[in-house]
Design an enzyme around this catalytic site. Structure first.
Site: not given
Length: 413
Positions: A179-180
């Site tokens: 998650h980035v």
């Protein structure tokens, strides 16, 4: 007399193919022989240098000086930045290849796309895809790195540089997922990997996240409550309509501006709802992403991934439909989801104007890719708030689809 005649014949044949007579005139032959040999060698070297200088043109001299200048500039950059420029790395690679491949050269890319980055968007089927990737990694022998960091999507420049370095040095083939927000590898002079992602209807995503934070999924509500010990009961059981209509922070901007930053990138302006972030995200999708699918058409997304990246996703659809996967996938569905009333949905849709513009853009690009590949299967039934908000029977339709959602989409939330 006979001896004189023979000497005349030798003088006459001087310069022809006949061998020259030995020198017999000096009393100290050794020193004169060395001196004569030195003069002949020096003469040959002088002649060779003169020939080379005459054959070098101005253009050749210009190329030589240019190459020397590039090398000097590359050395200066190496000293300033601590890393070799790409042009010097390429030169070093080819020199090493022609020399037989000796030395500590970095391995070259495999003949198929061997570096894949999936910067997964929260509550857009990411757990479903990660479960599939774990099965595929064992079957196809690629390295899967699934980061456990879920709450740090925005990185400083140093953090970006370190993460990109760690990703790019992973043994190939690999697939990295976290998650980035979008990472621009070319900004740090690193080979660009293949980027993929999946998004979903923004209101669907928001509702799934809202109730997941409070009640978890089918793996156990109690386990998720432990993960959010700081949430008080009045917040945990806050009515969704109240949250939206009374403009609680969780149900307002910038918290609702969630999907676009995953594609816009790490620039601070990417987190501000507006046209600049929207257009930057669109351009990054066109320039950097091999595929961005929509969760409402997950089976088609898997088919396209299998076509575009067969070394990673071959046979993925069969695995997705297998009973073994269903046992695991059915545990990832968010529980206790409720549907807001029509007024709250309308307010929510207006607040997510840019999110829906981006979602519709991605969906159009996804359908274009499907047509290019020759895929004509249609989407599964799903709630599309953007096209149904003006209908009078919306509330009844949402209630019916809530039941359908619990049966068909438990593996995709």
């Amino acid at each position: 007399m006979a001896e004189r005649e023979r000497e005349r014949e030798r003088d006459t044949n001087w310069g022809t193919d006949a061998p020259k007579p030995p020198m017999r005139t000096c009393k100290n032959p050794s020193s004169h022989k060395h001196f004569g040999g030195y003069m002949r060698v020096r003469s040959r070297r002088g002649n060779w240098l003169a020939v080379v200088l005459l054959r070098i043109s101005r253009r050749d001299l210009f190329f030589c000086l240019t190459a020397l200048l590039i090398f000097c500039l590359g050395s200066v950059l190496y000293q300033l930045k601590g890393e070799a420029p790409k042009i010097l790395l390429d030169v070093g690679y080819y020199l090493g290849r022609f020399a037989g491949g000796h030395g500590s050269l970095a391995p070259r890319a495999l003949p198929f796309p061997s570096q894949v980055v999936y910067n997964r968007v929260g509550k857009c089927g990411s757990r479903t895809i990660v479960l599939l990737l774990r099965m595929l990694a064992d079957r196809h022998q690629f390295t899967l790195i699934s980061s456990d960091i879920h709450n740090k999507t925005r990185l400083t420049k140093r953090e970006q540089e370190n993460l990109i370095r760690n990703i790019s040095t992973t043994p190939q083939p690999f697939l990295y997922t976290r998650h980035v927000h979008f990472l621009n590898f070319s900004r740090f002079r690193t080979d660009e990997p293949v980027h993929i992602n999946i998004i979903r209807d923004p209101i669907n995503r928001f509702l799934s996240n809202y109730f997941f934070r409070r009640f978890g999924d089918w793996r156990g509500e109690e386990n998720h409550v432990v993960r959010t010990p700081g949430m008080k009961d009045d917040e945990r059981y806050l009515d969704i309509n109240t949250c939206i209509l009374e403009s609680y922070p969780e149900c307002s901007n910038p918290r609702l501006f969630y999907i676009i930053p995953y594609f816009c990138g790490q620039h601070p302006q990417c987190r501000e709802p507006g046209l600049w972030a929207l257009e930057t995200a669109k351009q990054n999708v066109l320039d950097h992403y091999l595929l961005v699918g929509v969760l409402e058409e997950l089976e088609d997304v898997l088919l396209l991934l299998e076509r575009l990246l067969p070394h990673f996703f071959s046979d993925v659809l069969n695995i997705y439909k297998s009973p073994d996967y269903r046992k695991l996938g059915n545990m990832t569905g968010t529980v206790r989801k409720q549907t807001p009333n029509l007024e709250a949905l309308q307010v929510l849709y207006e607040r997510m104007e840019y999110e829906y513009k981006f979602y519709n853009f991605v969906k159009a690009q996804f359908h274009l890719t499907k047509r290019k590949i020759g895929l004509r299967s249609g989407p599964k039934p799903s709630r599309h708030y953007s096209s149904a908000l003006q209908r009078k029977d919306l509330q009844e339709e949402l209630e019916e689809e809530e039941t359908e959602d619990s049966l068909e989409w438990t593996g995709q939330t």
